[in-house]
Scaffold this motif. Structure first.
Motif, short mmCIF file in Angstrom:
data_model
loop_
_atom_site.label_atom_id
_atom_site.label_comp_id
_atom_site.label_asym_id
_atom_site.label_seq_id
_atom_site.Cartn_x
_atom_site.Cartn_y
_atom_site.Cartn_z
N UNK A 95 -26.66 -18.89 -15.24
CA UNK A 95 -26.00 -20.19 -15.25
C UNK A 95 -25.15 -20.40 -14.00
N UNK A 96 -24.39 -19.38 -13.61
CA UNK A 96 -23.56 -19.48 -12.39
C UNK A 96 -24.43 -19.58 -11.15
N UNK A 97 -25.51 -18.80 -11.11
CA UNK A 97 -26.39 -18.84 -9.94
C UNK A 97 -27.03 -20.21 -9.78
N UNK A 98 -27.58 -20.75 -10.86
CA UNK A 98 -28.20 -22.08 -10.80
C UNK A 98 -27.15 -23.14 -10.49
N UNK A 99 -25.95 -23.01 -11.06
CA UNK A 99 -24.90 -24.00 -10.84
C UNK A 99 -24.53 -24.07 -9.36
N UNK A 100 -24.38 -22.90 -8.71
CA UNK A 100 -24.03 -22.90 -7.29
C UNK A 100 -25.15 -23.53 -6.45
N UNK A 101 -26.40 -23.17 -6.75
CA UNK A 101 -27.52 -23.72 -5.99
C UNK A 101 -27.63 -25.24 -6.16
N UNK A 102 -27.52 -25.72 -7.39
CA UNK A 102 -27.62 -27.16 -7.63
C UNK A 102 -26.45 -27.90 -6.98
N UNK A 106 -28.17 -10.58 -23.53
CA UNK A 106 -28.66 -11.96 -23.41
C UNK A 106 -27.55 -12.88 -22.90
N UNK A 107 -26.34 -12.76 -23.46
CA UNK A 107 -25.22 -13.59 -23.03
C UNK A 107 -24.82 -13.31 -21.58
N UNK A 108 -24.88 -12.03 -21.19
CA UNK A 108 -24.56 -11.67 -19.81
C UNK A 108 -25.56 -12.30 -18.85
N UNK A 109 -26.84 -12.22 -19.19
CA UNK A 109 -27.87 -12.82 -18.35
C UNK A 109 -27.74 -14.33 -18.31
N UNK A 110 -27.40 -14.94 -19.44
CA UNK A 110 -27.21 -16.39 -19.48
C UNK A 110 -26.06 -16.80 -18.55
N UNK A 144 -24.92 -29.61 -14.06
CA UNK A 144 -26.34 -29.68 -14.42
C UNK A 144 -27.04 -28.34 -14.17
N UNK A 145 -26.75 -27.71 -13.05
CA UNK A 145 -27.36 -26.41 -12.75
C UNK A 145 -26.93 -25.34 -13.72
N UNK A 146 -25.65 -25.35 -14.10
CA UNK A 146 -25.18 -24.38 -15.08
C UNK A 146 -25.88 -24.54 -16.41
N UNK A 147 -26.02 -25.78 -16.86
CA UNK A 147 -26.71 -26.04 -18.13
C UNK A 147 -28.18 -25.61 -18.04
N UNK A 148 -28.82 -25.92 -16.92
CA UNK A 148 -30.22 -25.54 -16.74
C UNK A 148 -30.39 -24.03 -16.70
N UNK A 149 -29.47 -23.34 -16.03
CA UNK A 149 -29.53 -21.87 -15.96
C UNK A 149 -29.34 -21.23 -17.31
N UNK A 150 -28.39 -21.73 -18.08
CA UNK A 150 -28.16 -21.19 -19.43
C UNK A 150 -29.37 -21.44 -20.31
N UNK A 151 -29.96 -22.63 -20.19
CA UNK A 151 -31.14 -22.95 -21.00
C UNK A 151 -32.31 -22.04 -20.65
N UNK A 152 -32.59 -21.87 -19.35
CA UNK A 152 -33.74 -21.04 -18.97
C UNK A 152 -33.52 -19.57 -19.32
#
Length: 190
Positions: free
Chosen positions: A118-125, A110-114, A79-87
């Motif tokens: 995504x990885x950062x949000x995924x780890x936190x979630x 853009x892809x690098x930032x996504x 869920x965090x990965x998907x949310x990070x990629x979306x934002x």
């Protein structure tokens, strides 16, 4: 109504033999009673076959705290990965250069930032999900009940632990905020 009078040489019909209640009671509650196997289908319920030892073992594993925490960790990561990629995909500041504000970021940037976001949000979630699930399971095991108080207590513990890294005041605010959010989610789901 009385029975019709019998003719003079005819015998009157004999009355039926009396019920032997003692014999009947022996079959109902006495030593001649047949034990019944409890069957929910007989009571109108859904029949279910008895569980095997393997099924019972799988249920015990799935109800254990480590399994619940691992499942919440994996779910939070996805869920965090998907949310990070979306934002990152809708963020207008990706690749922004203050020296050249009109420059358009490249697809690679853009892809690098996504990916990074995504990885950062995924780890936190994943960490938050595992912490919450583990504390909720421990609180539920300690209290011996499954109600809304478990999620509020575990939300307070999780939010307080996350916020406490920034100080005592942030820990208290995190405790209250996460507890309120947990109560709202639990109220909505139940």
């Amino acid at each position: 109504a009385a029975p019709p009078p019998s003719a003079p040489g005819e015998r009157a019909p004999s009355p039926p033999p009396p019920l032997q209640y003692s014999l009947l009671l022996q079959h109902l509650v006495g030593d001649k009673r047949q034990p019944r196997v409890w069957d929910p289908a007989a009571l109108g319920g859904i029949p279910c076959p008895p569980k095997s030892e393997e099924q019972k073992m799988v249920e015990r594993v799935m109800e254990s705290c480590p399994f619940k925490a691992a499942l919440a960790c994996v779910g939070g990561f996805v869920l965090g990965g998907a949310f990070g990629i979306f934002t990152a995909g809708i963020d207008t500041n990706v690749g922004f250069d203050p020296k050249d504000p009109y420059r358009t970021p490249t697809a690679k940037e853009v892809l690098k930032d996504m990916g990074q976001r995504g990885i950062s949000y995924a780890k936190n979630f994943a960490i938050v999900g595992a912490m919450f699930s583990c504390t909720e399971c421990v609180v539920e095991s300690y209290r011996g009940k499954s109600d809304w108080k478990n999620s509020v207590i575990s939300g307070c513990i999780t939010g307080g632990a996350i916020g406490f890294r920034a100080g005592l005041k942030a820990g208290v605010i995190g405790c209250g905020g996460f507890a309120a959010f947990s109560a709202a989610v639990d109220y909505y789901l139940r």
